[in-house]
Design an enzyme around this catalytic site. Structure first.
Site, short mmCIF file in Angstrom:
data_model
loop_
_atom_site.label_atom_id
_atom_site.label_comp_id
_atom_site.label_asym_id
_atom_site.label_seq_id
_atom_site.Cartn_x
_atom_site.Cartn_y
_atom_site.Cartn_z
N PHE A 154 0.83 -1.20 0.00
CA PHE A 154 0.00 0.00 0.00
C PHE A 154 0.88 1.27 0.00
O PHE A 154 0.90 2.03 -0.98
CB PHE A 154 -0.93 -0.09 1.22
CG PHE A 154 -1.54 1.20 1.67
CD1 PHE A 154 -2.16 2.07 0.76
CD2 PHE A 154 -1.51 1.56 3.01
CE1 PHE A 154 -2.73 3.27 1.19
CE2 PHE A 154 -2.08 2.74 3.45
CZ PHE A 154 -2.68 3.60 2.54
N ILE A 155 1.63 1.49 1.05
CA ILE A 155 2.42 2.74 1.14
C ILE A 155 3.59 2.70 0.15
O ILE A 155 3.86 3.67 -0.56
CB ILE A 155 2.94 2.95 2.59
CG1 ILE A 155 1.75 3.07 3.55
CG2 ILE A 155 3.84 4.19 2.66
CD1 ILE A 155 2.12 3.07 5.04
N ASP B 280 12.30 -12.44 -0.76
CA ASP B 280 11.95 -12.31 0.67
C ASP B 280 13.15 -11.68 1.39
O ASP B 280 14.28 -12.14 1.21
CB ASP B 280 11.67 -13.73 1.21
CG ASP B 280 10.99 -13.68 2.56
OD1 ASP B 280 11.48 -12.95 3.45
OD2 ASP B 280 9.97 -14.37 2.73
N TYR C 133 4.91 -6.36 17.49
CA TYR C 133 5.16 -5.53 16.30
C TYR C 133 5.90 -4.24 16.69
O TYR C 133 6.89 -3.86 16.08
CB TYR C 133 3.80 -5.21 15.66
CG TYR C 133 3.80 -4.15 14.59
CD1 TYR C 133 4.23 -4.44 13.30
CD2 TYR C 133 3.35 -2.85 14.87
CE1 TYR C 133 4.21 -3.46 12.30
CE2 TYR C 133 3.33 -1.87 13.88
CZ TYR C 133 3.77 -2.19 12.60
OH TYR C 133 3.75 -1.21 11.63
N LYS D 128 9.73 -2.84 15.78
CA LYS D 128 10.01 -1.54 15.15
C LYS D 128 10.98 -0.74 16.05
O LYS D 128 11.91 -0.11 15.55
CB LYS D 128 8.72 -0.75 14.93
CG LYS D 128 7.78 -1.36 13.88
CD LYS D 128 8.29 -1.15 12.48
CE LYS D 128 7.29 -1.58 11.41
NZ LYS D 128 7.82 -1.51 10.05
N ARG E 210 -7.97 7.76 16.77
CA ARG E 210 -6.75 7.59 15.98
C ARG E 210 -6.45 8.85 15.18
O ARG E 210 -7.34 9.66 14.89
CB ARG E 210 -6.92 6.43 14.97
CG ARG E 210 -7.06 5.07 15.61
CD ARG E 210 -5.73 4.58 16.15
NE ARG E 210 -5.84 3.27 16.79
CZ ARG E 210 -6.14 3.07 18.07
NH1 ARG E 210 -6.36 4.08 18.87
NH2 ARG E 210 -6.20 1.85 18.57
N ARG F 295 -11.25 -4.55 21.32
CA ARG F 295 -10.41 -5.66 20.86
C ARG F 295 -9.17 -5.72 21.75
O ARG F 295 -8.52 -4.69 21.97
CB ARG F 295 -9.94 -5.42 19.42
CG ARG F 295 -10.95 -5.88 18.43
CD ARG F 295 -10.38 -5.94 17.07
NE ARG F 295 -9.78 -4.69 16.65
CZ ARG F 295 -9.36 -4.44 15.41
NH1 ARG F 295 -9.46 -5.37 14.49
NH2 ARG F 295 -8.85 -3.29 15.09
N GLY G 206 -5.64 -5.68 23.08
CA GLY G 206 -4.40 -5.16 22.49
C GLY G 206 -4.58 -3.82 21.79
O GLY G 206 -3.58 -3.15 21.50
P1 NAD Z 1 1.57 -3.55 3.26
O1 NAD Z 1 1.33 -4.89 3.90
O2 NAD Z 1 0.67 -3.10 2.18
O3 NAD Z 1 3.07 -3.43 2.75
C1 NAD Z 1 4.11 -4.25 3.20
C2 NAD Z 1 4.81 -4.81 1.97
O4 NAD Z 1 5.94 -5.60 2.42
C3 NAD Z 1 3.91 -5.74 1.15
O5 NAD Z 1 4.01 -5.42 -0.22
C4 NAD Z 1 4.46 -7.13 1.44
O6 NAD Z 1 4.26 -8.03 0.36
C5 NAD Z 1 5.93 -6.83 1.70
N1 NAD Z 1 6.58 -7.82 2.56
C6 NAD Z 1 6.12 -8.34 3.72
N2 NAD Z 1 7.00 -9.24 4.20
C7 NAD Z 1 8.02 -9.29 3.32
C8 NAD Z 1 9.21 -10.06 3.26
N3 NAD Z 1 9.49 -10.97 4.20
N4 NAD Z 1 10.05 -9.88 2.21
C9 NAD Z 1 9.76 -8.97 1.24
N5 NAD Z 1 8.63 -8.23 1.24
C10 NAD Z 1 7.78 -8.39 2.27
O7 NAD Z 1 1.56 -2.52 4.48
P2 NAD Z 1 1.68 -0.92 4.49
O8 NAD Z 1 0.53 -0.44 5.27
O9 NAD Z 1 1.93 -0.40 3.14
O10 NAD Z 1 2.99 -0.75 5.39
C11 NAD Z 1 4.26 -0.33 4.87
C12 NAD Z 1 5.20 -0.10 6.04
O11 NAD Z 1 4.68 0.96 6.87
C13 NAD Z 1 5.37 -1.30 6.96
O12 NAD Z 1 6.71 -1.33 7.39
C14 NAD Z 1 4.46 -0.99 8.13
O13 NAD Z 1 4.88 -1.64 9.31
C15 NAD Z 1 4.60 0.51 8.20
N6 NAD Z 1 3.49 1.19 8.85
C16 NAD Z 1 2.25 1.22 8.26
C17 NAD Z 1 1.22 1.93 8.87
C18 NAD Z 1 -0.17 2.02 8.26
O14 NAD Z 1 -1.03 2.70 8.83
N7 NAD Z 1 -0.44 1.41 7.12
C19 NAD Z 1 1.44 2.59 10.10
C20 NAD Z 1 2.70 2.52 10.68
C21 NAD Z 1 3.73 1.84 10.03
#
Ligand code: NAD
Length: 312
Positions: A11-12, A51, A143, A147, A215, A272, A274
């Site tokens: 996503f991000i 991976d 988690y 981080k 939030r 929920r 946690g």
């Molecule tokens: P997401 O799940 O859409 O993106 C994570 C990506 O990492 C996915 O494309 C997934 O396929 C890939 N991935 C996971 N495990 C992997 C591995 N072992 N090897 C290679 N690729 C792997 O989630 P997101 O919401 O886009 O999050 C992106 C980052 O931002 C993450 O690090 C997440 O912890 C962090 N984050 C997100 C939010 C939020 O609100 N979405 C908030 C705080 C932090």
């Protein structure tokens, strides 16, 4: 700039890739597609289905591409999965990240941008306050522990090997392409279910039927703008990426349903386990670099439009 984005099919990460390709950066993506999708990427973006836990493959990608900057977005990104499987979470979020950091050291990467969490790393944020970057970390889930641990590793890598870094502590990010079928991402879940005419669940903050948790929802386009400064070394150190405003789950539901023009059936459920009751982050540090934040209503409108197009 030669930029390697881990998790770039997510996503991000995919918004980051789009933004950097548009700015003319040379971008490659590493993603194992565990939650990401190849369709999130333009067909001409070089993609390695690797991976991050596979150290040899990660080293091969770095040897071939020789990135100058690494944006590390790949993660097991669900708090609730980390509670059920702390070992699996740490394997990806700590050990996998160490593979990426070791490759940065070996291949002389200049700058590292890390997707951390502002929403989980500070723990419960007391009523009428906002967590600032100086707050003591108080992780309440595996988690968040993972981080926080990577943040410490980054200080060690800078001290020992001179790797400069930016830590972006994201609040609750929402916007187009967020997965509505995961366990997090309430905006995506509500948009998808409301547009399909399905019932939605509001988890209580304390007792069933209350306003729900509070939030700080930040639009993904704003996250991408902050990130573009980070990869260029214009933000160094630790930054919350947030709006500094709190919204209850019920307010969010009202907003999405009024923009979508549909009133869903609502199931009120107990809290929920946690879930934090309140999480709002102080954004004053980053706000001196980023001009303005998307208003929730505008961001939700763009998100509802995207979901309605993608549902057809
Ligand atoms: P997401 O799940 O859409 O993106 C994570 C990506 O990492 C996915 O494309 C997934 O396929 C890939 N991935 C996971 N495990 C992997 C591995 N072992 N090897 C290679 N690729 C792997 O989630 P997101 O919401 O886009 O999050 C992106 C980052 O931002 C993450 O690090 C997440 O912890 C962090 N984050 C997100 C939010 C939020 O609100 N979405 C908030 C705080 C932090």
């Amino acid at each position: 700039m030669k930029l390697l984005v881990t998790g770039g099919a997510g996503f991000i990460g995919s918004h980051i890739v789009d933004g950097e390709v548009a700015r003319g950066s040379e971008v490659v993506v590493v993603d194992n597609l565990s939650t990401g999708k190849k369709e999130n990427l333009g067909s001409d973006v070089p993609f390695y289905c690797v991976d991050i836990c596979n150290r040899d493959e990660i080293f091969r990608v770095f040897r071939e591409f020789r990135p100058e900057v690494v944006s590390h977005q790949a993660a097991q990104a669900s708090v609730s999965i980390s509670v059920k499987d702390p070992y699996g979470d740490a394997m990806v979020n700590v050990m996998g990240t160490l593979n990426v950091l070791e490759a940065c050291r070996e291949f002389g990467v200049k700058h590292f941008v890390f997707a951390s969490t502002g929403g989980a790393i500070y723990g419960e944020v007391p009523e009428n306050s906002k967590a600032s970057e100086e707050w003591t970390l108080n992780p309440k889930s595996p988690y968040a522990v993972a981080k926080a641990s990577v943040e410490h590793y980054l200080r060690v890598y800078r001290h020992n090997y001179g790797l400069s870094y930016t830590i972006l502590r994201y609040a609750n990010v929402y916007g187009p392409r967020q997965d509505p079928y995961g366990e997090a991402g309430v905006v995506a879940i509500f948009c998808e279910r409301i547009l399909r005419g399905l019932e939605v669940t509001v988890y209580a903050r304390r007792s069933v039927g209350d306003e729900g948790c509070i939030r700080d929802y930040v639009y993904v386009g704003d996250v991408e703008k902050a990130h573009s400064l980070a990869v260029r070394g214009r933000l160094l150190g630790v930054f919350n990426v947030s709006t500094g405003k709190g919204t209850t789950t019920r307010r969010l539901l009202e907003l999405i349903s009024s923009i979508a023009g549909k009133k869903p059936g609502v199931l009120f459920a107990p809290p929920r386990p946690g879930d934090l009751e309140v999480s709002i982050l102080d954004n004053s540090k980053i706000s001196s670099y980023v001009d303005g934040w998307t208003e929730l209503e505008d961001g939700i409108r763009k998100t509802v439009e995207w979901f309605s197009r993608s549902l057809g």
